[in-house]
Design a protein around this motif. Structure first.
Motif, mmCIF file in Angstrom:
data_model
loop_
_atom_site.group_PDB
_atom_site.id
_atom_site.type_symbol
_atom_site.label_atom_id
_atom_site.label_comp_id
_atom_site.label_asym_id
_atom_site.label_seq_id
_atom_site.Cartn_x
_atom_site.Cartn_y
_atom_site.Cartn_z
ATOM 1 N N LYS A 122 30.811 24.579 46.679
ATOM 2 C CA LYS A 122 31.923 25.051 47.513
ATOM 3 C C LYS A 122 32.348 26.458 47.075
ATOM 4 C CE LYS A 122 36.431 23.872 49.376
ATOM 5 N NZ LYS A 122 37.455 22.836 49.522
ATOM 6 N N ASP A 123 32.377 26.696 45.767
ATOM 7 C CA ASP A 123 32.746 28.031 45.274
ATOM 8 C C ASP A 123 31.767 29.091 45.772
ATOM 9 O OD1 ASP A 123 34.992 27.126 43.965
ATOM 10 O OD2 ASP A 123 34.033 27.019 41.988
ATOM 11 N N LYS A 124 30.461 28.769 45.789
ATOM 12 C CA LYS A 124 29.462 29.733 46.266
ATOM 13 C C LYS A 124 29.635 29.974 47.760
ATOM 14 C CE LYS A 124 26.330 32.634 46.096
ATOM 15 N NZ LYS A 124 26.650 33.928 45.483
ATOM 16 N N ILE A 125 29.909 28.912 48.515
ATOM 17 C CA ILE A 125 30.143 29.074 49.952
ATOM 18 C C ILE A 125 31.361 29.971 50.186
ATOM 19 C CG2 ILE A 125 30.831 27.881 52.078
ATOM 20 C CD1 ILE A 125 29.086 25.509 51.114
ATOM 21 N N LEU A 126 32.416 29.757 49.419
ATOM 22 C CA LEU A 126 33.613 30.601 49.547
ATOM 23 C C LEU A 126 33.286 32.055 49.231
ATOM 24 C CD1 LEU A 126 36.328 28.247 48.050
ATOM 25 C CD2 LEU A 126 36.369 29.271 50.341
#
Length: 138
Positions: A122-126
């Motif tokens: 999720k952090d990478k997507i953000l």
């Protein structure tokens, strides 16, 4: 207020599609999500909607190994199409391949923003979404 980011997932892995879709749906910055199971489906969609910016993704998460049309062939066929699209699209290769040749080939392709090794967090997507929002605001 910036419009929400539209994202297309091009990947034949149904589990990856499901998990990524669920993750994207938890992010307020994400609008529409398209899911394609091979590059051919995605290319046909992009060709059919080239003149409609609201019907196009801002970001493509592209797998390499898929049936029918794989990620490399998608990029080759997308190259002449991208200049006809009514908005710029950022492509991020997302693959389980850690082969340095794949990474080098992807990062050496001008249309590919970056190479992300699965699983995508999720952090990478953000991070990917924030990069795109900065580009759109520039």
């Amino acid at each position: 207020m910036q419009n929400k980011i539209q994202i297309a997932i091009i990947d034949d892995d149904k589990i990856f599609q499901l998990i990524t879709n669920k993750t994207l749906n938890t992010i307020d910055l994400v609008g529409h999500i398209w899911q394609f199971y091979n590059g051919e489906e995605a290319l046909m969609y992009l060709q059919d909607h080239a003149a409609q910016p609201d019907a196009l993704p801002d970001i493509i998460l592209l797998d390499i190994n898929m049936p029918v049309v794989d990620g490399w062939t998608f990029l080759k066929d997308y190259f002449p199409l991208h200049s006809q699209l009514s908005k710029p699209i950022s492509i991020h290769m997302v693959s389980s391949s850690i082969d340095p040749k794949d990474i080098e080939r992807a990062t050496g392709t001008p249309l590919v923003q970056e190479y992300i090794i699965k699983p995508i967090t999720k952090d990478k997507i953000l991070d990917v979404i924030r990069q795109k929002m900065e580009q759109l605001e520039a």
